[in-house]
Design a protein around this motif. Structure first.
Motif, short mmCIF file in Angstrom:
data_model
loop_
_atom_site.label_atom_id
_atom_site.label_comp_id
_atom_site.label_asym_id
_atom_site.label_seq_id
_atom_site.Cartn_x
_atom_site.Cartn_y
_atom_site.Cartn_z
N GLU A 35 0.84 -1.20 0.00
CA GLU A 35 0.00 0.00 0.00
C GLU A 35 0.88 1.25 0.00
OE1 GLU A 35 -2.69 -0.28 3.28
OE2 GLU A 35 -3.76 -2.01 2.43
N THR A 36 0.27 2.38 -0.35
CA THR A 36 1.03 3.64 -0.41
C THR A 36 0.53 4.65 0.62
OG1 THR A 36 -0.46 4.46 -2.14
CG2 THR A 36 1.57 3.34 -2.85
N ASP A 37 -0.50 4.31 1.36
CA ASP A 37 -1.06 5.23 2.35
C ASP A 37 -1.25 4.48 3.67
OD1 ASP A 37 -2.37 7.06 3.89
OD2 ASP A 37 -4.16 7.22 2.62
N TYR A 38 -0.45 4.85 4.64
CA TYR A 38 -0.54 4.23 5.96
C TYR A 38 -0.99 5.25 7.01
CZ TYR A 38 1.88 0.38 3.72
OH TYR A 38 2.23 -0.66 2.88
N SER A 39 -1.84 6.16 6.59
CA SER A 39 -2.29 7.22 7.49
C SER A 39 -3.07 6.68 8.68
CB SER A 39 -3.14 8.24 6.73
OG SER A 39 -4.24 7.61 6.10
N ALA A 59 11.90 -1.00 1.53
CA ALA A 59 11.95 0.40 1.12
C ALA A 59 10.62 1.01 0.70
CB ALA A 59 12.99 0.57 0.00
N PRO A 60 9.80 0.37 -0.15
CA PRO A 60 8.57 1.03 -0.59
C PRO A 60 7.64 1.40 0.57
CG PRO A 60 9.07 -0.81 -2.03
CD PRO A 60 10.01 -0.91 -0.86
N GLU A 61 7.45 0.46 1.49
CA GLU A 61 6.58 0.73 2.63
C GLU A 61 7.21 1.73 3.59
OE1 GLU A 61 5.41 -2.73 0.53
OE2 GLU A 61 7.33 -2.39 1.54
N ALA A 62 8.53 1.64 3.77
CA ALA A 62 9.22 2.59 4.64
C ALA A 62 9.07 4.01 4.11
CB ALA A 62 10.70 2.23 4.76
N ALA A 63 9.19 4.17 2.79
CA ALA A 63 9.04 5.50 2.19
C ALA A 63 7.62 6.01 2.36
CB ALA A 63 9.42 5.44 0.72
N ALA A 64 6.64 5.13 2.20
CA ALA A 64 5.24 5.54 2.37
C ALA A 64 5.00 6.00 3.81
CB ALA A 64 4.31 4.39 2.01
N LEU A 65 5.60 5.31 4.77
CA LEU A 65 5.47 5.72 6.16
C LEU A 65 6.15 7.07 6.40
CD1 LEU A 65 6.11 2.27 7.86
CD2 LEU A 65 4.00 3.61 8.05
N ALA A 66 7.35 7.22 5.88
CA ALA A 66 8.07 8.49 6.05
C ALA A 66 7.29 9.64 5.43
CB ALA A 66 9.46 8.38 5.43
N ASN A 67 6.66 9.39 4.29
CA ASN A 67 5.89 10.42 3.61
C ASN A 67 4.63 10.81 4.39
OD1 ASN A 67 7.66 10.63 1.45
ND2 ASN A 67 6.61 9.06 0.25
N ILE A 71 1.84 14.40 7.98
CA ILE A 71 0.38 14.47 7.87
C ILE A 71 -0.28 13.99 9.16
CG2 ILE A 71 -1.62 13.60 6.58
CD1 ILE A 71 0.23 13.30 4.16
N ALA A 72 0.36 13.00 9.80
CA ALA A 72 -0.18 12.45 11.04
C ALA A 72 0.29 13.21 12.28
CB ALA A 72 0.22 10.98 11.16
N GLY A 73 1.00 14.32 12.07
CA GLY A 73 1.48 15.10 13.19
C GLY A 73 2.70 14.50 13.87
N ASP A 92 14.74 7.68 -3.18
CA ASP A 92 14.00 8.15 -4.36
C ASP A 92 12.51 8.27 -4.06
OD1 ASP A 92 16.35 8.19 -5.78
OD2 ASP A 92 16.03 6.25 -6.75
N LEU A 93 11.95 7.29 -3.34
CA LEU A 93 10.52 7.30 -3.05
C LEU A 93 10.16 8.28 -1.94
CD1 LEU A 93 9.78 3.45 -3.15
CD2 LEU A 93 9.13 5.15 -4.87
N GLY A 94 11.07 8.45 -1.00
CA GLY A 94 10.79 9.34 0.13
C GLY A 94 11.10 10.79 -0.13
#
Length: 214
Positions: A35-39, A59-67, A71-73, A92-94
């Motif tokens: 997934e790309t949104d772990y809000s 990496a893909p999930e880690a970048a999504a979390l970092a991004n 947003i989550a404060g 690159d993703l983050g």
């Protein structure tokens, strides 16, 4: 963690080690890989904001979390991950959100005559410096050397010249390895086959690249 044997195992180890040091773990959560949104999970974590988040996974999930941290404060929370995250894909993703985050990976072994000889031979053979293509160059060599020594110890040659390597005996020989001189240091294995002589190194994303964290 991402729910895999790798990611969850690392998260559990980090949790247990931190707790033993007296730290307070405010949450222990799993995400769904891909997934790309772990809000949702980040919002849940933000209800009791931690000082740092450790993620076991890739990496893909880690970048999504970092991004999603800001947003989550959670923009002030330190984000730390593992060697599944370490590398250019995460950066690159983050993008800017990867700046100031951390990951562990294999470090460069201390200098020694054995390492110098290996590095020279590696450069002569492959035309590039050891450690450029992979940070595990020296560690992979040592792992092979430990395994080869264990094979020599337990292998049985049959009457027809066939070489037999009893699996259980090989496992026991590897786990019994002690004071083995390697490029990465003196290697002693434990009861589960962990043989790393140096432990992980920590890297921080600085100006778009992972650099050793001092």
């Amino acid at each position: 963690h991402d729910g895999t044997t790798y990611g969850q195992g690392l998260a559990e180890s980090a949790r247990d080690a931190y707790t033993e040091l007296g730290g307070n773990v405010t949450a222990f959560e799993a995400i769904t890989p891909g997934e790309t949104d772990y809000s949702a999970v980040l919002t849940s974590i933000s209800a009791n904001p931690p000082g740092a988040i450790f993620f076991g996974g890739y990496a893909p999930e880690a970048a999504a979390l970092a991004n999603g941290l800001s947003i989550a404060g959670l923009s002030d929370v330190k984000f730390i991950s593992d060697d599944g995250t370490y590398g250019s894909t995460y950066i690159d993703l983050g993008g800017d959100n990867a700046e100031g985050t951390y990951a562990t990976s294999a470090g460069v072994p201390s200098g020694s005559s054995a390492k110098d000889a290996f590095d020279a031979r590696y450069l002569e053979t492959y035309g590039t410096e050891a450690g450029v293509l992979s940070g595990f160059t020296w560690f992979g060599y040592d792992a092979s050397a430990v395994l080869a020594a264990a094979v020599k110890e337990v292998a049985i040659e049959g009457a027809d010249g066939t070489l037999y390597i009893p699996r259980a005996a090989l496992v026991a020989a590897v786990r019994a390895t002690a004071d083995f001189p390697g490029i990465t240091g003196t290697i002693t294995c434990n009861e589960v086959g962990e043989c790393n002589a140096t432990g992980p190194a920590v890297f921080e994303v600085t100006d778009g690249a992972f650099v050793p964290y001092e």
